[in-house]
Design a protein around this motif. Structure first.
Motif, PDB file in Angstrom:
ATOM      1  N   LYS A 171      -4.192   4.336  -6.655  1.00 10.62           N
ATOM      2  CA  LYS A 171      -4.084   5.515  -7.518  1.00 10.62           C
ATOM      3  C   LYS A 171      -3.707   6.737  -6.695  1.00 10.62           C
ATOM      4  CE  LYS A 171      -6.608   8.228 -10.961  1.00 10.62           C
ATOM      5  NZ  LYS A 171      -7.900   8.395 -11.690  1.00 10.62           N
ATOM      6  N   SER A 172      -4.251   6.832  -5.478  1.00 13.66           N
ATOM      7  CA  SER A 172      -3.927   7.966  -4.607  1.00 13.66           C
ATOM      8  C   SER A 172      -2.462   7.950  -4.187  1.00 13.66           C
ATOM      9  CB  SER A 172      -4.824   7.955  -3.365  1.00 13.66           C
ATOM     10  OG  SER A 172      -4.443   6.933  -2.450  1.00 13.66           O
ATOM     11  N   LYS A 173      -1.831   6.778  -4.293  1.00  9.13           N
ATOM     12  CA  LYS A 173      -0.412   6.633  -3.959  1.00  9.13           C
ATOM     13  C   LYS A 173       0.471   6.694  -5.198  1.00  9.13           C
ATOM     14  CE  LYS A 173      -0.891   5.795   0.503  1.00  9.13           C
ATOM     15  NZ  LYS A 173      -0.290   6.663   1.555  1.00  9.13           N
ATOM     16  N   GLY A 174      -0.149   6.871  -6.359  1.00  9.89           N
ATOM     17  CA  GLY A 174       0.618   6.899  -7.598  1.00  9.89           C
ATOM     18  C   GLY A 174       1.017   5.527  -8.088  1.00  9.89           C
ATOM     19  N   ILE A 175       0.276   4.503  -7.665  1.00  8.00           N
ATOM     20  CA  ILE A 175       0.576   3.119  -8.040  1.00  8.00           C
ATOM     21  C   ILE A 175      -0.483   2.634  -9.031  1.00  8.00           C
ATOM     22  CG2 ILE A 175       0.850   0.751  -7.212  1.00  8.00           C
ATOM     23  CD1 ILE A 175       1.604   1.953  -4.473  1.00  8.00           C
ATOM     24  N   SER A 176      -0.035   2.097 -10.147  1.00  6.38           N
ATOM     25  CA  SER A 176      -0.952   1.639 -11.191  1.00  6.38           C
ATOM     26  C   SER A 176      -1.206   0.137 -11.089  1.00  6.38           C
ATOM     27  CB  SER A 176      -0.360   1.949 -12.574  1.00  6.38           C
ATOM     28  OG  SER A 176      -1.158   1.380 -13.597  1.00  6.38           O
ATOM     29  N   LEU A 177      -2.409  -0.258 -11.507  1.00  2.57           N
ATOM     30  CA  LEU A 177      -2.756  -1.673 -11.598  1.00  2.57           C
ATOM     31  C   LEU A 177      -2.931  -2.117 -13.045  1.00  2.57           C
ATOM     32  CD1 LEU A 177      -5.404  -2.127  -8.738  1.00  2.57           C
ATOM     33  CD2 LEU A 177      -3.005  -2.822  -8.736  1.00  2.57           C
ATOM     34  N   GLU A 178      -2.604  -1.247 -13.977  1.00  7.86           N
ATOM     35  CA  GLU A 178      -2.868  -1.533 -15.382  1.00  7.86           C
ATOM     36  C   GLU A 178      -2.099  -2.742 -15.904  1.00  7.86           C
ATOM     37  OE1 GLU A 178      -2.243   1.959 -17.679  1.00  7.86           O
ATOM     38  OE2 GLU A 178      -3.893   3.076 -16.753  1.00  7.86           O
ATOM     39  N   HIS A 179      -1.005  -3.090 -15.242  1.00  7.49           N
ATOM     40  CA  HIS A 179      -0.190  -4.221 -15.695  1.00  7.49           C
ATOM     41  C   HIS A 179      -0.707  -5.560 -15.185  1.00  7.49           C
ATOM     42  CE1 HIS A 179       1.196  -3.191 -11.698  1.00  7.49           C
ATOM     43  NE2 HIS A 179       1.874  -4.319 -11.610  1.00  7.49           N
ATOM     44  N   LEU A 180      -1.768  -5.541 -14.353  1.00  2.00           N
ATOM     45  CA  LEU A 180      -2.252  -6.769 -13.735  1.00  2.00           C
ATOM     46  C   LEU A 180      -3.649  -7.141 -14.212  1.00  2.00           C
ATOM     47  CD1 LEU A 180      -1.171  -6.343  -9.993  1.00  2.00           C
ATOM     48  CD2 LEU A 180      -0.153  -7.848 -11.703  1.00  2.00           C
ATOM     49  N   ASN A 181      -3.856  -8.435 -14.394  1.00  2.00           N
ATOM     50  CA  ASN A 181      -5.192  -8.961 -14.647  1.00  2.00           C
ATOM     51  C   ASN A 181      -5.966  -8.921 -13.326  1.00  2.00           C
ATOM     52  OD1 ASN A 181      -7.453 -10.680 -15.004  1.00  2.00           O
ATOM     53  ND2 ASN A 181      -6.377 -11.867 -16.560  1.00  2.00           N
ATOM     54  N   PRO A 182      -7.167  -8.369 -13.302  1.00  2.00           N
ATOM     55  CA  PRO A 182      -7.945  -8.321 -12.055  1.00  2.00           C
ATOM     56  C   PRO A 182      -8.120  -9.682 -11.394  1.00  2.00           C
ATOM     57  CG  PRO A 182      -8.964  -6.924 -13.705  1.00  2.00           C
ATOM     58  CD  PRO A 182      -7.863  -7.679 -14.406  1.00  2.00           C
ATOM     59  N   LEU A 183      -7.959 -10.750 -12.156  1.00  2.00           N
ATOM     60  CA  LEU A 183      -8.100 -12.099 -11.618  1.00  2.00           C
ATOM     61  C   LEU A 183      -7.169 -12.349 -10.439  1.00  2.00           C
ATOM     62  CD1 LEU A 183      -9.067 -15.066 -11.717  1.00  2.00           C
ATOM     63  CD2 LEU A 183      -7.357 -15.462 -13.508  1.00  2.00           C
ATOM     64  N   PHE A 229      -6.527 -10.709  -7.973  1.00  2.00           N
ATOM     65  CA  PHE A 229      -7.044 -10.221  -6.698  1.00  2.00           C
ATOM     66  C   PHE A 229      -8.182 -11.073  -6.149  1.00  2.00           C
ATOM     67  CE2 PHE A 229      -5.330  -6.479  -8.883  1.00  2.00           C
ATOM     68  CZ  PHE A 229      -4.454  -6.005  -7.919  1.00  2.00           C
ATOM     69  N   VAL A 230      -8.772 -11.912  -6.988  1.00  2.00           N
ATOM     70  CA  VAL A 230      -9.956 -12.669  -6.572  1.00  2.00           C
ATOM     71  C   VAL A 230      -9.587 -13.684  -5.493  1.00  2.00           C
ATOM     72  CG1 VAL A 230     -11.794 -14.229  -7.306  1.00  2.00           C
ATOM     73  CG2 VAL A 230     -11.057 -12.363  -8.810  1.00  2.00           C
ATOM     74  N   GLN A 242      -0.739 -10.672   0.178  1.00  2.00           N
ATOM     75  CA  GLN A 242      -0.228 -11.806  -0.583  1.00  2.00           C
ATOM     76  C   GLN A 242       0.292 -11.401  -1.962  1.00  2.00           C
ATOM     77  OE1 GLN A 242      -4.052 -14.039  -0.060  1.00  2.00           O
ATOM     78  NE2 GLN A 242      -2.719 -15.746   0.505  1.00  2.00           N
ATOM     79  N   ILE A 243      -0.032 -10.191  -2.411  1.00  2.00           N
ATOM     80  CA  ILE A 243       0.267  -9.843  -3.804  1.00  2.00           C
ATOM     81  C   ILE A 243       0.949  -8.492  -3.975  1.00  2.00           C
ATOM     82  CG2 ILE A 243      -1.476 -11.297  -4.909  1.00  2.00           C
ATOM     83  CD1 ILE A 243      -3.406  -8.994  -4.812  1.00  2.00           C
ATOM     84  N   TRP A 244       1.539  -7.946  -2.900  1.00  2.00           N
ATOM     85  CA  TRP A 244       2.247  -6.675  -3.059  1.00  2.00           C
ATOM     86  C   TRP A 244       3.361  -6.782  -4.090  1.00  2.00           C
ATOM     87  CZ3 TRP A 244       0.106  -2.400  -2.052  1.00  2.00           C
ATOM     88  CH2 TRP A 244      -0.669  -2.193  -0.911  1.00  2.00           C
ATOM     89  N   SER A 245       4.029  -7.922  -4.145  1.00  2.00           N
ATOM     90  CA  SER A 245       5.134  -8.072  -5.096  1.00  2.00           C
ATOM     91  C   SER A 245       4.634  -7.980  -6.534  1.00  2.00           C
ATOM     92  CB  SER A 245       5.861  -9.403  -4.875  1.00  2.00           C
ATOM     93  OG  SER A 245       4.979 -10.499  -5.064  1.00  2.00           O
ATOM     94  N   LEU A 246       3.416  -8.473  -6.782  1.00  2.00           N
ATOM     95  CA  LEU A 246       2.837  -8.372  -8.123  1.00  2.00           C
ATOM     96  C   LEU A 246       2.409  -6.940  -8.421  1.00  2.00           C
ATOM     97  CD1 LEU A 246       0.606 -11.584  -8.234  1.00  2.00           C
ATOM     98  CD2 LEU A 246       2.835 -11.241  -9.300  1.00  2.00           C
TER      99      LEU A 246
END
Length: 213
Positions: free
Chosen positions: A30-42, A44-45, A51-55
């Protein structure tokens, strides 16, 4: 089967850290202006951000300096260290000494950096009970690659058929199975993790006291 060695994943198995990791990652992005709203928190588990920057970034992947993001995130984590002493499962604090006294060889094999794994085990008072501690970051590849479990199994010196893995994430379970080991999963009640590859599920590590008698 009479198991002689037990290899534990760390996050979600010995420590309740996934929530903290997610909230810290969310705050950093969020501090970088990047949202995670499009991703299921799953997603990241059990995974590392590398491994997931592309996502995370999607079509904007090419607009970012990923090594710089990684470095900035490392700095952010150092300013907001995981409070492992508060995150350790009470069941882990009780059963790990019991298993060691019962004669099992114990190891930790995690996707988390080795210095963080050792800090977690030190702050929780568990480090002395483990014969070996491994990070997949020091191996050929991180989970779901089996390298860290193969390395841990070899180091403990028992047969694969005598070695039990305790996991929780889909990536970790897949890694253990790919290494040719029996995997038991800590039952997931929050994230929707696919644990179908595990041989069986247990509520928490405390159940090992009865199941491994």
């Amino acid at each position: 089967m009479a198991y002689k060695s037990i290899i534990f994943d760390m996050d979600g198995v010995l420590f309740e850290t996934e929530d903290y990791y997610y909230q810290r990652r969310f705050a950093f992005l969020k501090s970088k202006g990047i949202s995670l709203e499009h991703l299921n928190p799953l997603v990241f588990v059990g995974a590392r951000s590398s491994q997931i920057w592309s996502l995370i970034l999607g079509d904007d992947m090419g607009k970012w300096d990923i090594p710089k993001l990684e470095a900035d995130y490392a700095d952010f984590k150092s300013l907001h260290p995981t409070p492992y002493g508060d995150c350790v499962f009470e069941e882990a604090k009780e059963v790990i000494p019991f298993l060691k006294e019962a004669g099992f060889s114990l190891a930790v094999a995690s996707n988390t950096d080795l210095d963080e794994v050792k800090r977690a085990l030190t702050e929780s008072g568990l480090l002395s009970y483990f014969d070996r501690v491994f990070s997949a970051t020091d191996c050929e590849a991180c989970k779901p690659h089996p390298a860290v479990y193969e390395k841990a199994c070899q180091a403990l010196g028992n047969l694969k058929s005598e070695t039990l893995v305790i996991e929780d994430s889909q990536l970790g379970i897949a890694a253990g199975v790919a290494a040719g080991l029996t995997v038991w999963a800590i039952e997931d009640k929050k994230w929707g993790v696919d644990q179908s590859q595990a041989s069986q599920r247990i509520k928490n590590v405390g159940e090992l006291r009865e199941k491994l008698k």
